[in-house]
Enzyme design. Structure first.
Site, short mmCIF file in Angstrom:
data_model
loop_
_atom_site.label_atom_id
_atom_site.label_comp_id
_atom_site.label_asym_id
_atom_site.label_seq_id
_atom_site.Cartn_x
_atom_site.Cartn_y
_atom_site.Cartn_z
N LYS A 78 -15.52 -26.34 30.72
CA LYS A 78 -15.60 -27.32 29.64
C LYS A 78 -14.80 -28.61 29.92
O LYS A 78 -13.99 -28.66 30.87
CB LYS A 78 -15.09 -26.66 28.36
CG LYS A 78 -15.93 -25.46 27.89
CD LYS A 78 -15.35 -24.94 26.58
CE LYS A 78 -16.01 -23.70 26.08
NZ LYS A 78 -15.38 -23.25 24.82
N ASN A 116 -10.55 -24.44 25.30
CA ASN A 116 -10.19 -23.20 25.99
C ASN A 116 -10.84 -23.06 27.37
O ASN A 116 -11.03 -21.97 27.87
CB ASN A 116 -10.49 -21.99 25.09
CG ASN A 116 -11.95 -21.86 24.75
OD1 ASN A 116 -12.77 -22.68 25.16
ND2 ASN A 116 -12.29 -20.82 24.02
N HIS A 158 -16.60 -21.25 28.77
CA HIS A 158 -17.47 -20.48 27.88
C HIS A 158 -18.27 -19.55 28.77
O HIS A 158 -18.60 -19.91 29.90
CB HIS A 158 -18.44 -21.40 27.12
CG HIS A 158 -19.59 -20.65 26.51
ND1 HIS A 158 -19.49 -20.03 25.28
CD2 HIS A 158 -20.83 -20.35 26.98
CE1 HIS A 158 -20.65 -19.42 25.02
NE2 HIS A 158 -21.46 -19.60 26.03
P1 CMP Z 1 -16.74 -20.38 23.24
O1 CMP Z 1 -16.61 -19.14 24.05
O2 CMP Z 1 -17.35 -21.56 23.92
O3 CMP Z 1 -17.57 -20.06 21.91
C1 CMP Z 1 -17.32 -20.69 20.69
C2 CMP Z 1 -16.22 -21.69 20.75
O4 CMP Z 1 -15.74 -22.13 19.51
C3 CMP Z 1 -15.03 -21.03 21.41
O5 CMP Z 1 -15.28 -20.84 22.77
C4 CMP Z 1 -13.94 -22.00 21.05
O6 CMP Z 1 -13.93 -23.13 21.91
C5 CMP Z 1 -14.37 -22.44 19.66
N1 CMP Z 1 -13.63 -21.71 18.61
C6 CMP Z 1 -13.77 -20.43 18.27
N2 CMP Z 1 -12.96 -20.13 17.22
C7 CMP Z 1 -12.28 -21.26 16.91
C8 CMP Z 1 -11.31 -21.59 15.94
N3 CMP Z 1 -10.87 -20.68 15.06
N4 CMP Z 1 -10.84 -22.85 15.91
C9 CMP Z 1 -11.30 -23.76 16.80
N5 CMP Z 1 -12.21 -23.51 17.75
C10 CMP Z 1 -12.71 -22.26 17.81
#
Ligand code: CMP
Length: 140
Positions: free
Chosen positions: A12, A115, A118
Site C-alpha cells: 500500500k 498498515n 493487504h
Molecule cells: P485491509 O487488509 O486492506 O482490509 C481493510 C482495511 O481497512 C484494513 O486493511 C485497514 O487498512 C483498514 N481498517 C480496518 N479496520 C480499521 C479501523 N478500525 N480503523 C481504520 N482502518 C481500518
C-alpha cells in the site's frame, strides 16, 4: 501439505512512500511464494470503493479511500502452497500494534489504516480480487 493457491497482494501507499516495497516482496518470495503478476498503479476512487465495498458505511471508510488513492501502490498475485493463509500469517494482524513480532505489519505498518499490506482473506475473495485488480489476466 495443502494445495497450490493464488492470493492478491497490495503493497500500500505508506510502504511505497517509505521505500520498503523490496523488503516486503522479499519476505513473500523467501517464504516460498512465487510472483506471477505485479504492477504499480495510482488507484482511482472507483477501484478503491469497489475493492473495499464491504467496509462501505464504516467510520473509517472515507479515510481508507483517501489513503489508498493518495499515491501509487503495488498490486501483485502470488502463488504457492496454501498461499492465502501463508500470506495472511506473514502480514500479521490488521492493527500493527496487535501484530505478532516478525510480521510485515509489525515491522512496517504505521497504524490501522496505514498498515502497509493487504491480502485476500479467502479463496472466493482471492478470485474476485484477482479479476478486479488484473482484469487483463485470463482467469484459471
Ligand atoms: P485491509 O487488509 O486492506 O482490509 C481493510 C482495511 O481497512 C484494513 O486493511 C485497514 O487498512 C483498514 N481498517 C480496518 N479496520 C480499521 C479501523 N478500525 N480503523 C481504520 N482502518 C481500518
Amino acid at each position: 501439505m495443502g494445495h497450490i493457491e493464488k492470493s492478491l497482494i497490495l503493497i500500500k501507499p505508506d510502504a511505497v512512500e517509505r521505500h520498503v516495497t523490496g523488503k516486503i516482496i522479499d519476505i513473500y518470495e523467501s517464504n516460498g511464494l512465487r510472483l506471477i503478476a505485479l504492477k504499480m498503479i495510482k488507484v482511482d476512487e472507483e477501484l478503491a470503493k469497489t475493492h473495499y465495498a464491504e467496509h462501505s458505511g464504516k467510520i473509517f471508510f472515507d479515510e481508507l479511500i483517501r489513503y489508498i488513492t493518495r499515491s501509487p501502490l503495488i498490486a501483485a498475485i502470488v502463488e504457492g502452497q496454501n498461499a492465502i493463509e501463508k500470506v495472511r500469517k506473514l502480514n500479521g494482524n490488521t492493527n500493527p500494534e496487535m501484530a505478532e513480532y516478525g510480521t510485515i505489519r509489525k515491522k512496517f505498518g504505521v497504524n490501522k489504516t496505514e498498515n502497509s499490506v493487504h491480502s485476500s482473506d479467502c479463496g472466493e475473495n482471492a478470485e474476485k480480487e484477482i479479476s478486479l485488480w488484473f482484469p487483463e489476466i485470463e482467469q484459471i
